[in-house]
Design an enzyme around this catalytic site. Structure first.
Site, PDB file in Angstrom:
ATOM      1  N   GLU A  50      -0.242 -12.346  -7.426  1.00  0.00           N
ATOM      2  CA  GLU A  50      -1.475 -11.687  -7.022  1.00  0.00           C
ATOM      3  C   GLU A  50      -2.280 -11.265  -8.243  1.00  0.00           C
ATOM      4  O   GLU A  50      -1.726 -10.760  -9.228  1.00  0.00           O
ATOM      5  CB  GLU A  50      -1.165 -10.479  -6.144  1.00  0.00           C
ATOM      6  CG  GLU A  50      -0.358 -10.846  -4.898  1.00  0.00           C
ATOM      7  CD  GLU A  50      -0.339  -9.748  -3.861  1.00  0.00           C
ATOM      8  OE1 GLU A  50      -0.768  -8.621  -4.175  1.00  0.00           O
ATOM      9  OE2 GLU A  50       0.102 -10.017  -2.734  1.00  0.00           O
ATOM     10  N   HIS A  68      -5.250   0.002   0.929  1.00  0.00           N
ATOM     11  CA  HIS A  68      -4.634  -0.996   0.052  1.00  0.00           C
ATOM     12  C   HIS A  68      -3.773  -1.987   0.831  1.00  0.00           C
ATOM     13  O   HIS A  68      -2.916  -2.647   0.251  1.00  0.00           O
ATOM     14  CB  HIS A  68      -3.803  -0.318  -1.045  1.00  0.00           C
ATOM     15  CG  HIS A  68      -4.529   0.771  -1.758  1.00  0.00           C
ATOM     16  ND1 HIS A  68      -5.645   0.547  -2.529  1.00  0.00           N
ATOM     17  CD2 HIS A  68      -4.311   2.117  -1.795  1.00  0.00           C
ATOM     18  CE1 HIS A  68      -6.079   1.701  -3.014  1.00  0.00           C
ATOM     19  NE2 HIS A  68      -5.301   2.655  -2.589  1.00  0.00           N
ATOM     20  N   ARG A 100       8.689 -13.647  -1.991  1.00  0.00           N
ATOM     21  CA  ARG A 100       8.987 -13.881  -0.572  1.00  0.00           C
ATOM     22  C   ARG A 100       7.819 -14.617   0.040  1.00  0.00           C
ATOM     23  O   ARG A 100       6.814 -14.898  -0.616  1.00  0.00           O
ATOM     24  CB  ARG A 100       9.168 -12.547   0.145  1.00  0.00           C
ATOM     25  CG  ARG A 100       7.991 -11.595  -0.085  1.00  0.00           C
ATOM     26  CD  ARG A 100       7.995 -10.414   0.833  1.00  0.00           C
ATOM     27  NE  ARG A 100       7.045  -9.386   0.451  1.00  0.00           N
ATOM     28  CZ  ARG A 100       5.749  -9.399   0.733  1.00  0.00           C
ATOM     29  NH1 ARG A 100       5.233 -10.424   1.380  1.00  0.00           N
ATOM     30  NH2 ARG A 100       4.957  -8.414   0.368  1.00  0.00           N
ATOM     31  N   HIS A 102      -9.390  -9.388  -4.479  1.00  0.00           N
ATOM     32  CA  HIS A 102      -7.933  -9.564  -4.506  1.00  0.00           C
ATOM     33  C   HIS A 102      -7.668 -11.027  -4.175  1.00  0.00           C
ATOM     34  O   HIS A 102      -7.842 -11.457  -3.035  1.00  0.00           O
ATOM     35  CB  HIS A 102      -7.284  -8.639  -3.475  1.00  0.00           C
ATOM     36  CG  HIS A 102      -5.791  -8.674  -3.464  1.00  0.00           C
ATOM     37  ND1 HIS A 102      -5.019  -7.538  -3.430  1.00  0.00           N
ATOM     38  CD2 HIS A 102      -4.923  -9.704  -3.484  1.00  0.00           C
ATOM     39  CE1 HIS A 102      -3.740  -7.874  -3.421  1.00  0.00           C
ATOM     40  NE2 HIS A 102      -3.662  -9.190  -3.445  1.00  0.00           N
ATOM     41  N   GLY A 118       0.787  -1.223   0.000  1.00  0.00           N
ATOM     42  CA  GLY A 118       0.000   0.000   0.000  1.00  0.00           C
ATOM     43  C   GLY A 118       0.818   1.271   0.000  1.00  0.00           C
ATOM     44  O   GLY A 118       0.267   2.369  -0.139  1.00  0.00           O
TER      45      GLY A 118
END
Length: 642
Positions: A277, A237, A294, A210, A167
């Site tokens: 994502e 976010h 990660r 998301h 974010g």
């Protein structure tokens, strides 16, 4: 085979503790690194060895590559796990570890470098055939070019820092009049957080989900995915609630998204844990968002539905072992849900909060990943996330009930948190039904206000102050009247509102507070047991002279004080809304300003917060300069009405 025996964890807080638990269980020795602010932290106490790497600011400690490598050399560590955040997606750090002869527990330098740039990774994903959203990812970064590209894409557009996530450096822009200001803020945040002010623009999808895919690769050419996570409940976010599987997922959609994630991983020969994502719209179309090279904050929900330890996988793969499963062997069982406990005040626009952890008692049962200790200071230097509360159930509803109870039963006093909001989110009918998007909080909680205390809560607070005074009297202290039958009038401040209440002592170990009966009150300094309006209750508390902390509420005893309050920005005085550092001072003494004009920019917990004028007027005085560290409620400047 890359053998190692001692792992340095280049991180702090809950993720450093999480990694240590698995590493130590597998027989590895662990090394913690810490800043001056974290000298007594839990991750330091858990480690076999620990090394101080500098002052509290991250640039002088947790982002100090030289100090971290020196700590590895001094302790004989032969591997480094970066956790998440800080240097976890820093290609220069990964390369420096390799050059120092250390095993970096993560993907290749090349994968980190490519996927760490939203601009370059998006170009690579388009080439690899991964669905991508329309936008601008060019190298020209001047305002004129970005204005032109935003107009071409069409508003609303999303500004994103190319080099980072979480974010930071991300701004939603609804029309062209906002663009230049938001570009400036996004660049500044990105530069401070990631060392690069490169930006990209994307078409803003309205109310998507998301959804992210967990991938894992080994050094033998194998790559699989471990299902998906829904991370749509967000503010600024940043994720608040995550769950697996996604409530609207179908087998066909899961396979399509999984195969797209594998395309992304194969494009960079991915090794280790990674997350691809996506944004998923209501029509079932999905678009590449980014790849995190990660371990994710929300990895526990994947662990609970797969029965796997992802940190164990990371360590084994870094040691050269092959993946233990093939794609056909991956099974998903039940449902898992995770919430993030943040030190922030939702009623103040989710402003980060600082303070001392006076009481910390995680709920019994379930899983709570944290790095907290009673007595520690929550500082403005690091991320506001304190821990994660996770639960697993045979069904989504069972997982929701379990995590809700665990949130309700978790006790943290001394720091304002989002705990009450988490409870409300988990209880919301649309969330219960699985009907939500990334716009859920903005839609349903757009006007978050401080919860007014109930009459029983006010009565309980007054009774505790009364009991405290009575105990002081029995110990021979001053401030207690000899005739307990005389009613005692209190003025108690809760959420900046002062409540008057009268407490009377009655026969039979009874009190009455504004008509509410309290009996059998006993306290031990940590927990009160009482009968209130005929119901026996146990309530945790912390009382320190005139300040009382109850679950979800701070009470200040103003009885002995003159009723006065310093004015805030709405009447001319601008105060710091939290501990932090002044990044920019935009005005000077004698300057005329208008209501809403930007005055200062405050940075706290890795986010920038613009402070604006509450009135029209003239700057009477500026008490701070760029670089100053300030405390919560400190006066920063004053505006005089014309």
């Amino acid at each position: 085979m890359s053998a190692f025996s001692k792992v340095l964890i280049a991180n702090r807080g809950e993720i450093a503790c999480r990694i240590q638990r698995t590493a130590q269980a597998l027989g590895y020795r662990t090394v913690a690194v810490y800043s001056d602010a974290d000298a007594q932290a839990l991750h330091v106490q858990m480690a076999d060895e620990a090394v101080n790497i500098g002052p509290a600011p991250v640039n002088q400690s947790y982002l100090n590559i030289t100090a971290i490598l020196d700590a590895a050399q001094r302790t004989g560590a032969d591997a480094v796990h970066p956790g998440y955040g800080f240097l976890s997606e820093n290609a220069a750090f990964a390369n420096a570890c390799l050059n120092a002869g250390l095993t970096f527990i993560g993907p290749s330098v090349q994968a980190i470098e490519l996927m760490g740039s939203k601009r370059r990774s998006k170009l690579a994903m388009i080439e690899a055939g991964v669905p991508c959203i329309a936008g601008y990812q060019g190298h020209q970064q001047d305002d004129a070019t970005l204005q032109q590209e935003a107009q071409r894409i069409g508003y609303p557009v999303m500004i994103k820092a190319s080099a980072g996530g979480g974010g930071r450096g991300m701004r939603l822009v609804h029309d062209s009049s906002q663009l230049l200001d938001q570009l400036r803020i996004a660049r500044s945040e990105a530069l401070n957080a990631f060392g690069s002010d490169e930006l990209i623009l994307e078409q803003a999808l309205i109310e998507p989900r998301h959804v992210e895919i967990q991938v894992f690769g080994d050094s033998h050419g194998h790559l699989i995915y471990l299902g998906e996570r829904d991370c749509s409940i967000q503010r600024r976010h940043q994720k608040i609630i995550e769950e697996a599987p996604c409530p609207v997922m179908t087998p066909e959609l899961r396979q399509a998204m999984g195969e797209a994630a594998l395309k992304a991983g194969r494009a960079v020969n991915y090794v280790g844990a990674g997350t691809v994502e996506f944004l998923l719209d209501r029509n079932g179309h999905f678009y590449f968002l980014e790849m995190n090279t990660r371990l994710q904050v929300e990895h526990p929900v994947t662990e609970l539905i797969t029965g796997l330890d992802l940190v164990e996988w990371q360590l084994n793969i870094a040691a050269g072992e092959p993946l233990p499963l093939k794609q056909a062997d991956v099974t998903l069982n039940g449902h898992a849900m995770e919430v993030r406990l943040y030190a922030e005040d939702p009623a103040q626009g989710f402003l980060p909060q600082t303070g001392d952890v006076l009481r910390w008692e995680p709920a019994v049962g379930g899983r709570i990943d944290h790095g907290l200790l009673e007595g520690q200071r929550i500082s403005p230097f690091y991320d506001a996330m304190l821990g994660k509360i996770i639960a697993h159930g045979a069904t989504r509803e069972e997982a929701r009930r379990k995590v809700l109870r665990a949130v309700e039963d978790t006790l943290l006093l001394g720091v304002t948190t989002n705990q009450t909001l988490l409870i409300e989110l988990l209880k919301h009918p649309d969330f219960v039904a699985g009907d939500f998007s990334t716009g859920f909080i903005a839609e349903h909680f757009n006007q978050i206000t401080c919860h007014a205390p109930t009459h029983e809560q006010i009565a309980l607070a007054a009774a505790l102050f009364y009991q405290h005074s009575a105990d002081a009297h029995r110990q021979g202290l001053v401030g207690w009247r000899n005739n307990p039958s005389v009613p005692w009038a209190y003025r108690l401040e809760i959420n900046e509102q002062v409540h008057g209440i009268v407490v009377s002592a009655l026969e039979g170990n009874r009190l009455q507070a504004n008509g509410i009966d309290i009996s059998n009150l006993s306290t031990d300094g940590r927990q009160a047991t009482l009968v209130i309006n005929g119901i026996r209750r146990r309530v945790a508390y912390h009382l320190d002279d005139t300040q009382l902390w109850l679950p979800g509420m701070k009470v200040i005893n103003r009885t002995q004080q003159v009723a006065s309050r310093q004015t805030d920005a709405g009447s001319g005085t601008v105060k710091a809304p939290m501990d932090g550092a002044i990044v920019e001072v935009c005005v000077s003494a004698g300057e005329t300003v208008t209501q809403g004009q930007l005055l200062l920019v405050l940075e706290a917990m890795k986010m920038e917060h613009p402070l604006t004028a509450g009135i029209d007027g003239v700057i009477k005085g500026v008490q701070v300069m760029a670089g100053d560290q300030v405390r919560n409620r400190q006066v920063l400047l004053e505006i005089e009405k014309p």
